[in-house]
Design a protein around this motif. Sequence first.
Motif, PDB file in Angstrom:
ATOM      1  N   THR A 189      37.444  39.595  44.582  1.00 56.81           N
ATOM      2  CA  THR A 189      36.715  40.594  45.355  1.00 56.81           C
ATOM      3  C   THR A 189      37.004  41.959  44.786  1.00 56.81           C
ATOM      4  N   ASP A 190      36.064  42.872  44.980  1.00 57.00           N
ATOM      5  CA  ASP A 190      36.275  44.215  44.453  1.00 57.00           C
ATOM      6  C   ASP A 190      37.391  44.923  45.213  1.00 57.00           C
ATOM      7  N   LEU A 191      37.348  44.864  46.554  1.00 55.68           N
ATOM      8  CA  LEU A 191      38.311  45.606  47.371  1.00 55.68           C
ATOM      9  C   LEU A 191      38.644  44.774  48.591  1.00 55.68           C
ATOM     10  N   GLY A 192      39.926  44.570  48.836  1.00 54.96           N
ATOM     11  CA  GLY A 192      40.344  43.808  50.010  1.00 54.96           C
ATOM     12  C   GLY A 192      41.676  43.148  49.787  1.00 54.96           C
ATOM     13  N   GLY A 193      41.737  41.840  50.062  1.00 56.33           N
ATOM     14  CA  GLY A 193      42.975  41.101  49.912  1.00 56.33           C
ATOM     15  C   GLY A 193      42.733  39.786  49.210  1.00 56.33           C
ATOM     16  N   THR A 194      43.727  38.928  49.255  1.00 55.47           N
ATOM     17  CA  THR A 194      43.637  37.615  48.620  1.00 55.47           C
ATOM     18  C   THR A 194      43.529  36.542  49.696  1.00 55.47           C
ATOM     19  N   LYS A 211      53.999  34.062  49.873  1.00 55.69           N
ATOM     20  CA  LYS A 211      55.170  34.628  49.199  1.00 55.69           C
ATOM     21  C   LYS A 211      54.782  35.288  47.887  1.00 55.69           C
ATOM     22  N   SER A 212      53.928  34.639  47.121  1.00 53.59           N
ATOM     23  CA  SER A 212      53.480  35.221  45.858  1.00 53.59           C
ATOM     24  C   SER A 212      52.761  36.544  46.089  1.00 53.59           C
ATOM     25  N   ALA A 213      51.852  36.548  47.077  1.00 57.26           N
ATOM     26  CA  ALA A 213      51.111  37.772  47.363  1.00 57.26           C
ATOM     27  C   ALA A 213      52.054  38.908  47.734  1.00 57.26           C
ATOM     28  N   ALA A 214      53.061  38.616  48.544  1.00 58.21           N
ATOM     29  CA  ALA A 214      54.015  39.652  48.951  1.00 58.21           C
ATOM     30  C   ALA A 214      54.802  40.172  47.757  1.00 58.21           C
ATOM     31  N   GLU A 215      55.255  39.275  46.888  1.00 54.97           N
ATOM     32  CA  GLU A 215      56.022  39.693  45.713  1.00 54.97           C
ATOM     33  C   GLU A 215      55.217  40.616  44.808  1.00 54.97           C
ATOM     34  N   LEU A 216      53.912  40.404  44.753  1.00 54.61           N
ATOM     35  CA  LEU A 216      53.058  41.168  43.843  1.00 54.61           C
ATOM     36  C   LEU A 216      52.308  42.286  44.557  1.00 54.61           C
ATOM     37  N   HIS A 217      52.665  42.533  45.811  1.00 52.42           N
ATOM     38  CA  HIS A 217      52.100  43.649  46.584  1.00 52.42           C
ATOM     39  C   HIS A 217      50.585  43.520  46.733  1.00 52.42           C
ATOM     40  N   ILE A 218      50.147  42.298  47.020  1.00 48.41           N
ATOM     41  CA  ILE A 218      48.735  42.033  47.271  1.00 48.41           C
ATOM     42  C   ILE A 218      48.610  41.584  48.720  1.00 48.41           C
ATOM     43  N   PRO A 219      47.844  42.273  49.555  1.00 54.74           N
ATOM     44  CA  PRO A 219      47.727  41.847  50.952  1.00 54.74           C
ATOM     45  C   PRO A 219      46.985  40.527  51.069  1.00 54.74           C
ATOM     46  N   VAL A 220      47.414  39.722  52.012  1.00 56.52           N
ATOM     47  CA  VAL A 220      46.687  38.497  52.352  1.00 56.52           C
ATOM     48  C   VAL A 220      45.589  38.875  53.336  1.00 56.52           C
ATOM     49  N   VAL A 276      41.138  36.887  44.609  1.00 54.94           N
ATOM     50  CA  VAL A 276      42.147  37.928  44.394  1.00 54.94           C
ATOM     51  C   VAL A 276      41.423  39.261  44.251  1.00 54.94           C
ATOM     52  N   PRO A 277      41.958  40.356  44.810  1.00 60.55           N
ATOM     53  CA  PRO A 277      41.254  41.641  44.753  1.00 60.55           C
ATOM     54  C   PRO A 277      41.571  42.442  43.497  1.00 60.55           C
ATOM     55  N   MET A 278      40.627  43.278  43.094  1.00 57.61           N
ATOM     56  CA  MET A 278      40.857  44.266  42.044  1.00 57.61           C
ATOM     57  C   MET A 278      41.545  45.494  42.646  1.00 57.61           C
ATOM     58  N   TRP A 279      41.017  45.946  43.774  1.00 48.58           N
ATOM     59  CA  TRP A 279      41.660  47.006  44.561  1.00 48.58           C
ATOM     60  C   TRP A 279      42.102  46.404  45.881  1.00 48.58           C
ATOM     61  N   ALA A 280      43.306  46.729  46.314  1.00 49.36           N
ATOM     62  CA  ALA A 280      43.866  46.170  47.535  1.00 49.36           C
ATOM     63  C   ALA A 280      43.713  47.144  48.689  1.00 49.36           C
ATOM     64  N   SER A 281      43.616  46.579  49.894  1.00 53.86           N
ATOM     65  CA  SER A 281      43.614  47.374  51.111  1.00 53.86           C
ATOM     66  C   SER A 281      44.423  46.651  52.172  1.00 53.86           C
TER      67      SER A 281
END
Length: 438
Positions: A189-194, A211-220, A276-281
Motif C-alpha cells: 500500500t502507498d500509505l498505512g500499515g502492514t 513482532k517483525s512489524a514492531a522491530e522494523l517500526h511498521i504499524p500493523v 506492506v506500506p511504503m509510507w507508514a501511519s
Amino acid sequence: MFLTAPRVRGVLPGRGRDDESGVSLLPELRYPSVPELVASARALTAERPGLCALRQVGLSRAGRPLHLLSVGRARRAVLVVAGAHANEPTGGATLRLLAERAVRESSLRDGVSWHFLLCADPDGASLHTTPAPRSLFDYHRYFFRPAGPEQPEWSPSVLPPDRLPPETRALTSVIDEVRPYLQISLHGTDLGGTWVQLTRDIPGLAEPFAKSAAELHIPVEAGASDAAGWPASGPGVHVMPAPGAGAAYPSMPDDARQSTWYHAHRYGGLTAIVEVPMWASDLVGDPAPHPAPAAALGRLAHRLRTDALLVEEVFAQAQPRLADRDDPLLRAARWALELVPGLAEDWVRTPPADTTMAYVGSVDAFARRLPLRAAAMLLRVLREGDDRAAPRLERLVAHWSESFARRFHARWVPVRNQIEHQSRTVVTAARQARDTAG
C-alpha cells in the motif's frame, strides 16, 4: 521464528552502522525494474544450473514475456507472485531476496521447492515508474493501476472464463502445474500499515508477524478496509470468509473469493497476501472503538463523492479531445471513478459492529486514494497531450497528495525494512503452513 535476512549481493546489504543521529549511513535502496528482476534470475540460474531453472510461462497482452524462476525440484511447492499490481513495487524486491535466500539456504529447501513468478503484469509495470519516490506526489506523478478486468489476479471475479487476459491464464497454468501448498502474493500500500489476508488460516503466523512489524517500526493495520468484516486470527492477520458469505461492500464488482487466490484450493493449498506500506501511519493501528462511526463514515462518503466530482469535471472538459483514445490510463481512471457512487453508499449503511478508530482511518485513506489515483492517471494523459486542462489537475493531485501525507503523519519506511518484513512473513508462512499441513 523469523529468520533475519542475510547480506545478499545487490538486494539487502544489511542495516549498516548508523551515525550518532540514528540515521542510516547506507544509501536508500530502490525498487528493481522487471528487466532487472529477469537479469537477477538469469544470474542465479547461471550460478546454480543444477538447482535453478528460468523459463517463460506466457506472454502479456502486449507480447511481454512472463518468467518463472524455480529453485529445487521437491514435489511440495511454494509459489511466490510479484507484480500483480503495478503500483505496489515492494514485491519485486522481496521476490529477488527470497530467490537468493532459497538458493543459498538449504534449510528453506528442506522438502520444498520454490517457484517465483517474477512479474504477473509486465505491461502494467511498464506504465508505473517510481523506482525511488521522494513523496506521495512524486509517487503519483507516474502512477498506474489497471482497471479491474485487466488485473491478472482479479479478472476471474469480473470476467467470464473465455475473456480472461493471458496474464491470468499464465498464472493459473503455473498453479495447475506446481500445485503449491502455499501461494504467496506480494502486495503493498502507498500509505498505512502492514497486514496479511489468508484464504485459510495459518496457525502461528500472527505473533511473529506482529513482532517483525514492531522491530522494523511498521504499524500493523488493525482495521484494513480491504478486509472489512473478515475474521482475524490475530492483529493484522485476516482470514477470508467462505464463498457465499455476504460482502462487506456489496457495490464492489470484484470478489476476492473468485480471484486467482482461490485457485490453489483445487490442490489442497491456500494463498497468503502480504501487504506492506511504503509510507507508514500509526493512525491505522488504533484498535480503540470509534465514538461516532456513522457520522465519521458519512463525512468520508461525502468527501469521496465531492473529490470524485472534481475529477469528473476535468474529464468532461477534456473528453472531446480524448474521444478517440483507447488508453489503459483512461480506462483505469474511469474504472476508479465508477466505483465511487456505490462505495460511498456502502459506507453510509450500518457501520460494522465494533467500528474502531483504525477502521475509520483505513476508510479515510481509501476515500482519499480512489479519486487521487483517478486524477493522477488522467493527468498523465493530459500532460502527454499538452492539454490545457492539465495544470488544474496537476494542482489537484499535488494538493491531495500533500493533504493525504499530512493528515496521516506519513513517514517513509526504508525499502530495506519493507523487504525484510515481507520476506520474513513469507518464510514464516511457508514453514507454518507446511507444518500445519503435515
